[in-house]
Design a protein around this motif. Sequence first.
Motif, PDB file in Angstrom:
ATOM      1  N   GLU A  75      41.354  37.020  31.804  1.00 22.83           N
ATOM      2  CA  GLU A  75      41.876  37.751  32.944  1.00 22.83           C
ATOM      3  C   GLU A  75      40.780  38.545  33.659  1.00 22.83           C
ATOM      4  OE1 GLU A  75      45.167  40.051  31.506  1.00 22.83           O
ATOM      5  OE2 GLU A  75      46.453  38.290  31.292  1.00 22.83           O
ATOM      6  N   ARG A  76      39.521  38.342  33.235  1.00 23.37           N
ATOM      7  CA  ARG A  76      38.416  39.104  33.818  1.00 23.37           C
ATOM      8  C   ARG A  76      37.344  38.166  34.379  1.00 23.37           C
ATOM      9  NH1 ARG A  76      36.646  44.199  30.356  1.00 23.37           N
ATOM     10  NH2 ARG A  76      35.883  44.693  32.450  1.00 23.37           N
ATOM     11  N   LEU A  77      37.776  37.103  34.986  1.00 26.93           N
ATOM     12  CA  LEU A  77      36.831  36.115  35.492  1.00 26.93           C
ATOM     13  C   LEU A  77      35.902  36.700  36.556  1.00 26.93           C
ATOM     14  CD1 LEU A  77      39.063  32.915  35.734  1.00 26.93           C
ATOM     15  CD2 LEU A  77      37.698  33.760  33.811  1.00 26.93           C
ATOM     16  N   ASP A  78      36.415  37.595  37.397  1.00 26.44           N
ATOM     17  CA  ASP A  78      35.583  38.182  38.446  1.00 26.44           C
ATOM     18  C   ASP A  78      34.458  39.038  37.866  1.00 26.44           C
ATOM     19  OD1 ASP A  78      37.099  36.968  40.361  1.00 26.44           O
ATOM     20  OD2 ASP A  78      38.303  38.737  40.828  1.00 26.44           O
ATOM     21  N   ASP A  79      34.701  39.628  36.683  1.00 30.08           N
ATOM     22  CA  ASP A  79      33.666  40.435  36.036  1.00 30.08           C
ATOM     23  C   ASP A  79      32.595  39.569  35.388  1.00 30.08           C
ATOM     24  OD1 ASP A  79      34.878  42.879  36.654  1.00 30.08           O
ATOM     25  OD2 ASP A  79      36.174  42.778  34.889  1.00 30.08           O
ATOM     26  N   LEU A  80      32.986  38.376  34.945  1.00 27.99           N
ATOM     27  CA  LEU A  80      32.094  37.557  34.135  1.00 27.99           C
ATOM     28  C   LEU A  80      31.362  36.466  34.916  1.00 27.99           C
ATOM     29  CD1 LEU A  80      34.392  37.256  31.012  1.00 27.99           C
ATOM     30  CD2 LEU A  80      32.057  38.130  30.966  1.00 27.99           C
ATOM     31  N   LEU A 104      46.924  31.073  30.926  1.00 29.25           N
ATOM     32  CA  LEU A 104      48.372  31.107  30.770  1.00 29.25           C
ATOM     33  C   LEU A 104      49.028  30.499  32.002  1.00 29.25           C
ATOM     34  CD1 LEU A 104      48.873  34.697  29.319  1.00 29.25           C
ATOM     35  CD2 LEU A 104      49.072  32.539  28.076  1.00 29.25           C
ATOM     36  N   PRO A 105      50.316  30.152  31.923  1.00 30.06           N
ATOM     37  CA  PRO A 105      51.010  29.626  33.104  1.00 30.06           C
ATOM     38  C   PRO A 105      50.934  30.588  34.280  1.00 30.06           C
ATOM     39  CG  PRO A 105      52.345  29.311  31.143  1.00 30.06           C
ATOM     40  CD  PRO A 105      51.176  30.151  30.723  1.00 30.06           C
ATOM     41  N   GLU A 106      50.957  30.059  35.452  1.00 25.37           N
ATOM     42  CA  GLU A 106      50.854  30.857  36.680  1.00 25.37           C
ATOM     43  C   GLU A 106      51.873  31.996  36.673  1.00 25.37           C
ATOM     44  OE1 GLU A 106      48.923  31.860  40.062  1.00 25.37           O
ATOM     45  OE2 GLU A 106      48.478  30.062  38.878  1.00 25.37           O
ATOM     46  N   GLY A 107      51.400  33.201  36.966  1.00 26.79           N
ATOM     47  CA  GLY A 107      52.289  34.347  37.089  1.00 26.79           C
ATOM     48  C   GLY A 107      52.542  35.093  35.795  1.00 26.79           C
ATOM     49  N   GLU A 108      52.000  34.615  34.653  1.00 25.07           N
ATOM     50  CA  GLU A 108      52.234  35.297  33.377  1.00 25.07           C
ATOM     51  C   GLU A 108      50.929  35.916  32.900  1.00 25.07           C
ATOM     52  OE1 GLU A 108      55.141  34.652  29.649  1.00 25.07           O
ATOM     53  OE2 GLU A 108      53.946  32.905  30.197  1.00 25.07           O
ATOM     54  N   SER A 109      50.979  37.202  32.556  1.00 26.44           N
ATOM     55  CA  SER A 109      49.802  37.904  32.062  1.00 26.44           C
ATOM     56  C   SER A 109      49.846  37.970  30.547  1.00 26.44           C
ATOM     57  CB  SER A 109      49.749  39.317  32.623  1.00 26.44           C
ATOM     58  OG  SER A 109      50.804  40.103  32.088  1.00 26.44           O
ATOM     59  N   GLN A 110      48.711  38.313  29.957  1.00 26.88           N
ATOM     60  CA  GLN A 110      48.652  38.450  28.507  1.00 26.88           C
ATOM     61  C   GLN A 110      49.648  39.501  28.023  1.00 26.88           C
ATOM     62  OE1 GLN A 110      45.165  40.296  26.997  1.00 26.88           O
ATOM     63  NE2 GLN A 110      45.553  39.743  24.882  1.00 26.88           N
ATOM     64  N   ALA A 111      49.571  40.702  28.585  1.00 24.26           N
ATOM     65  CA  ALA A 111      50.464  41.778  28.151  1.00 24.26           C
ATOM     66  C   ALA A 111      51.920  41.439  28.454  1.00 24.26           C
ATOM     67  CB  ALA A 111      50.071  43.089  28.827  1.00 24.26           C
TER      68      ALA A 111
END
Length: 398
Positions: free
Chosen positions: A177-182, A376-383
């Motif tokens: 979820e941190r692709l922009d940081d990496l 994850l599937p579109e629209g679903e976050s880890q938390a």
Amino acid sequence: MSELEAIKPFKLFFVVGEESGDQLGAEVIKALRARIGDRLEVCGLGGERMAAQGVQSIFPLHDIAVMGITAVLERLPTIIRRVHQTVDAVIAEQPDLLLIIDSPDFTHNVAKRVRKKAPHIPVVDYVSPSVWAWRPGRAKKMAAYVDQLLALLPFEPDAHKRLGGPPCDYVGHPLIERLDDLRPAAGERAELGDGKKQLVVLPGSRTSEVSRLLEPFGKAVELICAQDPDVEVIIPAVPHQEQRIREGVKSWKVQPRIVTGEAEKFAALRCANAALAASGTVSLELAIAGVPMVIAYKLDWFFRRLKQINRFIKIVAVDTIVLPNLVLGDHSIKEYIEEEASPEALSKGVLALLSDSPERQAQLDAFSRIDEKMRLPEGESQAGKAARIILETAGLSV
């Protein structure tokens, strides 16, 4: 959802053992509140992030947040006392669900005792122990006191199914979820042959890792720079190891630039052309960032002894310790363990990655499949997914 479910409070007791678990716990609380609002009641053991979400910790997290065998042994009486105190607190609160997060040496000891004293309390474990790599027999034992496991790595549900572990779902990894940081922006990472090559060196976050790897890494860097003078070396140091690393590199013949903090580390990864790193989560960070890597690991005396008896007892369950290899199901990233991690071997491996070689291309091709495996599937976050499964395990239909 029934009318009774809509108004009944949902009490969740957290048990975490270190800062990474505190961060996961805080995000779960936010996701649960988004689903059930003020019905959520939180209590238990947590750190500063969870405190900001309303968890009044039953004792300070630093009492048990220790790493390394020596540190654990020194703090053992306190840790044992805190285990029993936590169990007593769970029984007194009678929560609708007990959520243990990572730190299995502490959290699982709590869960086992709660299961014996209050078997009606559902137990969810967030972050799987590395049963796929180390002591696989733990998976089957966990099934007796864990009702649901939330895994951060996509291969772990199949591993637990194979090993007889508890029901297990992949809920995503925080890094994906941190692709922009990496990942580098356009022009942020120089192409090979276009100016200086950036080599990041990551000797680990634990004292034992740094003390074992800093010297061979320094000698490897010397050999690398002797053959390729266009290489610049950066060491992203975790804050609690910065001084140790600064002292350790004073004897290096090639002086690296040392940066600290997560933001500086991610900036270094976005610019890096290759990496020399200790085994661990950083290998997954490097893979997501698209940085070809050489991974090294030197065992401490305890695990070296266990390695010697491994022919008699099945302790190790996998043939690679590199997380991206496990995620992708291949051996694209070469690892150097124990005597294999010589300066000569490490430097040869890194030099291959600092040129347009088949080894470099093989890793880059492998990294292109990371998103597919971990997203994850579109629209679903880890938390969000973790929160949904927690409520389902507690019998709430949301």
